[in-house]
Design an enzyme around this catalytic site. Sequence first.
Site, PDB file in Angstrom:
ATOM      1  N   HIS A   1      18.820  24.672  24.463  1.00  0.00           N
ATOM      2  CA  HIS A   1      18.665  24.884  25.900  1.00  0.00           C
ATOM      3  C   HIS A   1      17.850  26.134  26.208  1.00  0.00           C
ATOM      4  O   HIS A   1      16.987  26.132  27.082  1.00  0.00           O
ATOM      5  CB  HIS A   1      20.037  25.045  26.565  1.00  0.00           C
TER       6      HIS A   1
ATOM      7  N   GLN B   1      23.167  22.657  21.751  1.00  0.00           N
ATOM      8  CA  GLN B   1      23.352  23.625  22.828  1.00  0.00           C
ATOM      9  C   GLN B   1      22.343  24.760  22.719  1.00  0.00           C
ATOM     10  O   GLN B   1      21.850  25.266  23.720  1.00  0.00           O
ATOM     11  CB  GLN B   1      24.777  24.169  22.794  1.00  0.00           C
TER      12      GLN B   1
ATOM     13  N   GLU C   1      56.238  41.666  63.157  1.00  0.00           N
ATOM     14  CA  GLU C   1      54.881  42.113  62.844  1.00  0.00           C
ATOM     15  C   GLU C   1      54.285  42.969  63.960  1.00  0.00           C
ATOM     16  O   GLU C   1      53.110  43.324  63.909  1.00  0.00           O
ATOM     17  CB  GLU C   1      53.974  40.905  62.586  1.00  0.00           C
TER      18      GLU C   1
ATOM     19  N   ASP D   1      26.459  15.590  28.987  1.00  0.00           N
ATOM     20  CA  ASP D   1      25.234  15.982  29.682  1.00  0.00           C
ATOM     21  C   ASP D   1      24.602  14.816  30.427  1.00  0.00           C
ATOM     22  O   ASP D   1      23.871  15.020  31.401  1.00  0.00           O
ATOM     23  CB  ASP D   1      24.218  16.544  28.688  1.00  0.00           C
TER      24      ASP D   1
ATOM     25  N   HIS E   1      51.888  37.327  70.363  1.00  0.00           N
ATOM     26  CA  HIS E   1      52.032  36.072  69.627  1.00  0.00           C
ATOM     27  C   HIS E   1      53.297  35.339  70.084  1.00  0.00           C
ATOM     28  O   HIS E   1      53.287  34.126  70.313  1.00  0.00           O
ATOM     29  CB  HIS E   1      52.126  36.340  68.123  1.00  0.00           C
TER      30      HIS E   1
ATOM     31  N   THR F   1      24.069  28.744  29.047  1.00  0.00           N
ATOM     32  CA  THR F   1      24.951  27.665  28.633  1.00  0.00           C
ATOM     33  C   THR F   1      25.632  27.999  27.314  1.00  0.00           C
ATOM     34  O   THR F   1      25.155  28.826  26.536  1.00  0.00           O
ATOM     35  CB  THR F   1      24.156  26.349  28.510  1.00  0.00           C
TER      36      THR F   1
ATOM     37  N   GLU G   1      32.233  26.991  28.564  1.00  0.00           N
ATOM     38  CA  GLU G   1      31.675  25.977  29.459  1.00  0.00           C
ATOM     39  C   GLU G   1      31.939  24.585  28.875  1.00  0.00           C
ATOM     40  O   GLU G   1      32.438  23.693  29.561  1.00  0.00           O
ATOM     41  CB  GLU G   1      30.173  26.209  29.606  1.00  0.00           C
ATOM     42  N   HIS G   2      31.582  24.404  27.618  1.00  0.00           N
ATOM     43  CA  HIS G   2      31.853  23.153  26.895  1.00  0.00           C
ATOM     44  C   HIS G   2      32.720  23.463  25.685  1.00  0.00           C
ATOM     45  O   HIS G   2      32.367  24.344  24.892  1.00  0.00           O
ATOM     46  CB  HIS G   2      30.562  22.512  26.381  1.00  0.00           C
TER      47      HIS G   2
END
Length: 440
Positions: free
Chosen positions: A266, A263, A420, A366, A425, A241, A332-333
């Site tokens: 963690h 943070q 193609e 959070d 097709h 994190t 992330e944050h």
Amino acid sequence: MSLIRRIDLRGADRASVDYRAAVPRAEFDVEAATHQVQPIIDAVRARGVEAIAEFSAQFDGVDSDDIAVPREAIDAALADLDPAVRAGLEESIRRLRLTSEAELEHDVTSQVADGATVTHRKVPIDRVGLYVPGGLAPLVSSVVMNVVPAQVAGVRSIALASPPQKNSGGLPESTILAACALLGVHEVYAVGGAQAIAMFAHGAGPCRPVDLVTGPGNIYVAAAKRLLRGVVGIDSEAGPTEIAVLADDSADAAFVAADLVSQAEHDPMAASVLVTDSLALADAVEAELDKQVFATRHTERILTALGGRQSGIVLVDDMDQGVDVVDAYAAEHLEIQTRDASAHAARIRNAGAIFVGPWAPVSLGDYCAGSNHVLPTAGCACHSSGLSVRAFTRSVHVVDYSRAALAEVAGHVVTLAEAEDLPGHGQAVSVRFDSERPAR
């Protein structure tokens, strides 16, 4: 001695400097971990619950071959839950459900011509496996963050796994079980780590295979997701994190330091980064860290995180350079604590979640902001999004054409098929207008 290093980018050549490289991250070699994880996956695939029991004994110190958590244990955990914790969980659920319902996409039908429609249909994933870590901290909030968007999306079958705990009789942490009960999730497994991801992907004992696995975890969980991608859908390979704080001299040093500490607690590999153009603020934050870190419960863990190569105070010339740095870092944050925080936030393109102003700390996200805290890490916010309702849905195009609508575009289809070198097709269209065939 300072608890956190400084990285001085003042005076850098902005046209040539690589800001992503200038702010390094923790060493997190998922590829190396795959060599340890592959045998775990192979064992679970071959021997199911028997292998899981062996890994639970080896990694969790729990001896049990009953991986399914009894319904009675889940309900009992809710009955024993602290009323204050229950109230907090209920408010977290309420707020996240509101934002999840607001982002739920509905079917959209486009009429591209008379008698020709294409409907963009949103379909929920049938069955999902949600992983909730239980290592250094029992992340009960991750139950909420995984389950609520899945439920709002309309997922019909939800299974959840969390590591067995020795002090909980081999069951997952009781608060995690209580949150499951509160959300009506009763298919819960006491399985952790890579073996849980393997169980979800291949099935084991009472756990049927799932279509999608979500939720954060350690490096072994990330490695298992990488190896099993394709067998099963995954949300992301979450790494350690991280928080980045963009702040000028108007920021409160105590607030900034507290957010960096929050943070860092963690994980020893967590990243805490301050980007500022104020030397005075940098000094004040360092002084606050000296006070706050030693007043916390997890001092050693926080000291390791703050002192690691992944954390630092980055000095920049001005806020324009600061915005460039945090945008390249793709945290992330990301917190913005500046005089004009909203304007600076509007310039950010790369972040998992942005927290604007001094009264929106990451801790709010959070738990009770109404946002989701399962977010991309390791710079992946430049191409990936956080967990949301969209992660639990699939898009299906439904094409509905009349004979006249197909006839209108048939010539283009035949021409493009020939271009193609795929004549079959074109024939698949032409045959429908063969004059010798009766019209339908």
